[in-house]
Design an enzyme around this catalytic site. Structure first.
Site, PDB file in Angstrom:
ATOM      1  N   LEU A 341       0.001  -1.451 -12.842  1.00  0.00           N
ATOM      2  CA  LEU A 341       0.191  -2.872 -12.532  1.00  0.00           C
ATOM      3  C   LEU A 341      -1.120  -3.552 -12.178  1.00  0.00           C
ATOM      4  O   LEU A 341      -1.313  -4.734 -12.420  1.00  0.00           O
ATOM      5  CB  LEU A 341       1.172  -3.034 -11.365  1.00  0.00           C
ATOM      6  CG  LEU A 341       2.639  -2.694 -11.644  1.00  0.00           C
ATOM      7  CD1 LEU A 341       3.439  -2.755 -10.351  1.00  0.00           C
ATOM      8  CD2 LEU A 341       3.226  -3.642 -12.682  1.00  0.00           C
ATOM      9  N   GLY A 342      -2.035  -2.819 -11.569  1.00  0.00           N
ATOM     10  CA  GLY A 342      -3.311  -3.402 -11.158  1.00  0.00           C
ATOM     11  C   GLY A 342      -3.937  -2.553 -10.073  1.00  0.00           C
ATOM     12  O   GLY A 342      -3.458  -1.472  -9.727  1.00  0.00           O
ATOM     13  N   GLU A 343      -5.043  -3.070  -9.542  1.00  0.00           N
ATOM     14  CA  GLU A 343      -5.762  -2.397  -8.467  1.00  0.00           C
ATOM     15  C   GLU A 343      -5.486  -3.126  -7.162  1.00  0.00           C
ATOM     16  O   GLU A 343      -5.773  -4.309  -7.040  1.00  0.00           O
ATOM     17  CB  GLU A 343      -7.267  -2.381  -8.740  1.00  0.00           C
ATOM     18  CG  GLU A 343      -7.667  -1.469  -9.882  1.00  0.00           C
ATOM     19  CD  GLU A 343      -7.620   0.004  -9.514  1.00  0.00           C
ATOM     20  OE1 GLU A 343      -7.675   0.307  -8.302  1.00  0.00           O
ATOM     21  OE2 GLU A 343      -7.528   0.843 -10.428  1.00  0.00           O
ATOM     22  N   GLY A 345      -5.737  -3.185  -2.713  1.00  0.00           N
ATOM     23  CA  GLY A 345      -6.849  -3.103  -1.780  1.00  0.00           C
ATOM     24  C   GLY A 345      -7.286  -1.681  -1.476  1.00  0.00           C
ATOM     25  O   GLY A 345      -8.408  -1.450  -1.066  1.00  0.00           O
ATOM     26  N   PHE A 346      -6.385  -0.683  -1.682  1.00  0.00           N
ATOM     27  CA  PHE A 346      -6.730   0.691  -1.339  1.00  0.00           C
ATOM     28  C   PHE A 346      -6.602   1.638  -2.524  1.00  0.00           C
ATOM     29  O   PHE A 346      -6.789   2.832  -2.375  1.00  0.00           O
ATOM     30  CB  PHE A 346      -5.838   1.190  -0.194  1.00  0.00           C
ATOM     31  CG  PHE A 346      -6.008   0.421   1.073  1.00  0.00           C
ATOM     32  CD1 PHE A 346      -7.060   0.697   1.918  1.00  0.00           C
ATOM     33  CD2 PHE A 346      -5.130  -0.591   1.414  1.00  0.00           C
ATOM     34  CE1 PHE A 346      -7.227  -0.007   3.088  1.00  0.00           C
ATOM     35  CE2 PHE A 346      -5.294  -1.303   2.580  1.00  0.00           C
ATOM     36  CZ  PHE A 346      -6.349  -1.011   3.420  1.00  0.00           C
ATOM     37  N   GLY A 347      -6.274   1.140  -3.723  1.00  0.00           N
ATOM     38  CA  GLY A 347      -6.155   2.021  -4.868  1.00  0.00           C
ATOM     39  C   GLY A 347      -5.269   1.408  -5.938  1.00  0.00           C
ATOM     40  O   GLY A 347      -4.738   0.302  -5.785  1.00  0.00           O
ATOM     41  N   PRO A 348      -5.080   2.138  -7.066  1.00  0.00           N
ATOM     42  CA  PRO A 348      -4.270   1.612  -8.174  1.00  0.00           C
ATOM     43  C   PRO A 348      -2.793   1.551  -7.819  1.00  0.00           C
ATOM     44  O   PRO A 348      -2.295   2.343  -7.019  1.00  0.00           O
ATOM     45  CB  PRO A 348      -4.536   2.618  -9.294  1.00  0.00           C
ATOM     46  CG  PRO A 348      -4.926   3.883  -8.598  1.00  0.00           C
ATOM     47  CD  PRO A 348      -5.662   3.458  -7.368  1.00  0.00           C
ATOM     48  N   LYS A 364       1.698   2.974  -4.972  1.00  0.00           N
ATOM     49  CA  LYS A 364       0.258   2.813  -4.728  1.00  0.00           C
ATOM     50  C   LYS A 364      -0.352   4.167  -4.390  1.00  0.00           C
ATOM     51  O   LYS A 364       0.083   4.848  -3.473  1.00  0.00           O
ATOM     52  CB  LYS A 364       0.012   1.827  -3.588  1.00  0.00           C
ATOM     53  CG  LYS A 364      -1.467   1.665  -3.231  1.00  0.00           C
ATOM     54  CD  LYS A 364      -1.663   0.675  -2.109  1.00  0.00           C
ATOM     55  CE  LYS A 364      -1.314  -0.727  -2.549  1.00  0.00           C
ATOM     56  NZ  LYS A 364      -1.673  -1.723  -1.512  1.00  0.00           N
ATOM     57  N   ASP A 461      -6.192  -9.617   6.022  1.00  0.00           N
ATOM     58  CA  ASP A 461      -6.543 -10.006   4.647  1.00  0.00           C
ATOM     59  C   ASP A 461      -5.482 -10.922   4.057  1.00  0.00           C
ATOM     60  O   ASP A 461      -4.910 -10.639   3.002  1.00  0.00           O
ATOM     61  CB  ASP A 461      -6.728  -8.763   3.784  1.00  0.00           C
ATOM     62  CG  ASP A 461      -7.583  -9.036   2.550  1.00  0.00           C
ATOM     63  OD1 ASP A 461      -8.229 -10.108   2.510  1.00  0.00           O
ATOM     64  OD2 ASP A 461      -7.606  -8.199   1.638  1.00  0.00           O
TER      65      ASP A 461
END
Length: 664
Positions: A341-343, A345-348, A364, A461
């Site tokens: 799905l995407g990257e 804040g802490f991983g794919p 995640k 964040d």
């Protein structure tokens, strides 16, 4: 006027470029171990407990010859450190501004060839240095063994940060100072702003990072004479390292031009004869044993393959709150972790479907600090797993497999909010009612984190990319998978500033300490961004519209804050709602933490339970910083909480100082 605005009209005054030091040696004076090696200029060689210095043979004018005023300047230089051991550095390198050409009496090891144990910290030194330190010296308060620091007259850094840079998207990227790769350092000082900024980046990056790694607000004129010498120093200790200098540029203006060059490859650290013999011997023995071990390796391979998906549930894991998934479940659900799905804040993050229930999930894969035990990490995640709120992305469980950690969340089909705000032209535009609903959803979630649970939870964040949208256009706050719980009375400090530039409160850069107020600041910026349909920074816009907060205040002072929004938003909204959100956004993003309301107050104002004071613009302008909402609390109900957390009901008044803090 900010430094970034002034850059657009500054005129080029002087350029002094020592491009490729090895062809410009006549302009450098070497001391100690500095010299030539492998065709490159080096500050140290293979000698241990040694230092080297390389200074320009002519002084550089730092003050105007007519009026004696300090001038703005910038320096760019390229360097590489090749260590004796790939995982262990020596001491490091420094860029130095000195009243003398060379520094007599300097020491090696932790003093980097700048100071010694008698003059370290003396105000009479008049030395400014930017250190690239690869050894942690507790006596100087070093944060780690891979950091950048700004020093004045001594080895204890005034400000420092782990080595890295912010890419063009504002994401922080770590860098290793002992990688052997060519790195660029840019140092900019604005005399008008009294600000010194330092950036570090890979040499292959075409542009200097937009955001500095270090920023020091200090007038340097008391520390600098009219003419000063510029140069570099480096030192070794019990471990060797070769410090290469390749190019450096000096500018008497704060523009940093784009540089075009071929990146060199530096040779490895020379190996001692005994090391070469040892390598040959080890290679021979390895080859001799390979055949004998091959059969055993095949047996072990097939045995491990059979037990690959076997996972052991340790006794302490039974106490963890979230459900533990098996690796096989997640592997099958995500089709072998192929549906990216995407990257995060802490991983794919991968999309998946659980067999049996057909429930859609987001998985995640977390990259975490190896120094942190898995037991401690899962204890923190179990704490987060107990959060229950309709506007928080729900943590369903976790999987621990081969020292890796996978977090399983509800899947929200419409993705993140930033895709709706800044997606393609085909992306469906959000109506004002949808935007207002999203703002209230996020406010409710953040108020729950701050006031509605047994811990104070600091998100750190808040931004559109961390807000997810479901199929009914409800918003959920996410990306809070890793946390630390601090006991009551603990004053949290962090060596790494967490967050996203633009949404980070000013005090974060000074103290490094997240608070509920820093979350409120980020939420204020979030409100302005969503309600105005503008980015926080528009470098191509007119100067008065470039920074969204300034533009909103200007419109407010001119009589109509609604003008800060785009025309499409102004035509599709309840003007009263838009005006309320914009004013509240300006208040929440006030530079002074004391002026910002808490999230419980924000929710009441958004829901119409409470109102903003009539003199709010005067409060925003006021230089006397007072807690307006404490004075205003006579018309606002006291903050109490009655939230359900699983089977746990909390009905006691919630006080920030009376609960542990949880930092996400």
């Amino acid at each position: 006027m900010s430094m970034s605005c002034k850059i657009n009209w500054l005129m080029v005054l002087v350029i002094i470029a020592l491009s490729n030091l090895e062809s410009s040696l006549g302009r450098l004076v070497f001391e100690g171990s500095a010299g030539l090696m492998n065709g490159f200029t080096t500050l140290t060689n293979t000698k241990k407990h040694a230092y080297g210095q390389a200074f320009n043979d002519e002084p550089f004018p730092f003050k105007n010859s007519v009026n004696g005023n300090m001038t703005s300047f910038s320096f760019t230089f390229f360097f590489a450190i090749v260590p004796e051991h790939i995982d262990k550095g020596s001491h490091g390198i420094a860029f130095v501004i000195s009243p003398t050409r060379g520094i007599p009496g300097a020491s090696a090891d932790q003093y980097l060839g700048i100071f010694n144990d008698t003059n370290d910290g003396n105000s009479s030194n008049h030395i400014i240095a930017v250190e690239l330190d690869i050894h942690k010296d507790d006596e100087f308060g070093d944060i780690d063994d891979n950091h950048v620091g700004i020093n004045i007259n001594g080895m204890r850094s005034i400000v420092s940060a782990p080595a890295g840079y912010y890419d063009q998207n504002g994401q922080f990227k770590n860098l290793s100072l002992i990688s052997g790769n060519l790195l660029r350092v840019t140092i900019l000082y604005s005399q008008e702003e009294k600000q010194l900024n330092v950036t570090l980046s890979p040499a292959e990056e075409a542009n200097v990072p937009k955001w500095p790694l270090l920023s020091l607000n200090k007038d340097l004129s008391p520390y600098l004479s009219k003419n000063m010498y510029i140069g570099f120093t480096a030192s070794t200790g019990s471990v060797g390292a070769i410090h290469y200098m390749w190019m450096w540029y000096v500018f008497t203006f704060i523009i940093v031009p784009k540089l075009d060059f071929d990146i060199p490859t530096f040779p490895p650290y020379p190996k001692a004869e005994s090391q070469v013999k040892l390598i040959v011997l080890v290679t021979f023995l390895t080859l001799a044993l390979f055949v004998a071990l091959a059969a055993s390796a095949l047996i072990v391979f097939f045995y491990k393959r059979h037990k690959k998906l076997l996972e052991v549930l340790e006794e302490w894991e039974v106490e963890c709150g979230p459900h533990r998934f098996s690796y096989k479940e997640l592997f099958n659900a995500t089709n072998g972790f192929k549906q990216l799905l995407g990257e995060g804040g802490f991983g794919p993050v991968f999309k998946g479907t659980l067999s049996g229930s057909n429930a859609k999930i987001a998985v995640k894969r977390v990259s975490h600090d190896s120094s942190q035990g898995m037991r401690e990490l899962l204890a923190e995640i179990s704490t987060i797993g107990r959060l229950r709120h309709p506007n928080l992305v729900r943590l369903l469980g976790y999987c621990r497999y081969k020292e890796e950690l996978y977090l399983v969340y509800d899947f929200l089909p419409n993705g993140s909010l930033d895709k709706y705000l800044y997606g393609t032209s085909d992306q469906k535009q959000l109506s004002w009612s949808q935007r207002f609903k999203i703002i209230k959803d996020v406010a409710s979630a953040l108020s729950y984190l701050h006031h509605g649970w047994i811990h104070v939870v600091i998100h750190r964040d808040i931004k559109p990319a961390n807000v997810l949208i479901d199929d009914k256009m409800n918003a959920s706050l996410g990306d809070f998978g890793l946390a630390k719980v601090y006991d009551q009375g603990y004053d949290p400090q962090t060596s790494r500033v967490a967050g996203t530039f633009g949404y980070m409160a000013p005090e974060i850069m000074r103290t490094g300490r997240p608070t509920m107020g820093t979350d409120v600041y980020a939420f204020g910026m979030f409100m302005l961004e969503v309600s105005c349909d503008r980015k926080l920074f528009e470098p191509r816009a007119e100067s008065e519209e470039a920074i969204l907060t300034n533009w909103a205040i200007n419109c407010w002072e001119n009589g109509d804050i609604v003008e800060a929004a785009t025309e499409r938003i102004r035509q599709d909204n309840d003007k009263g709602q838009l005006e309320l959100v914009l004013k509240l956004g300006v208040l929440c993003s006030h530079e002074a933490e004391e002026v910002r309301p808490d999230m419980a107050t924000v929710v009441k104002i958004l829901n119409g339970v409470s109102e903003l004071p009539d003199n709010l613009l005067d409060i925003v302008r006021s230089e006397k910083l007072e807690n307006w909402y404490e004075r205003y609390s006579k018309v606002i109900d006291p903050v109490t909480t009655e939230e359900s957390i699983g089977n746990l009901a909390i009905t006691e008044p919630i006080l920030p100082s009376g609960r542990p803090r949880l930092f996400l």
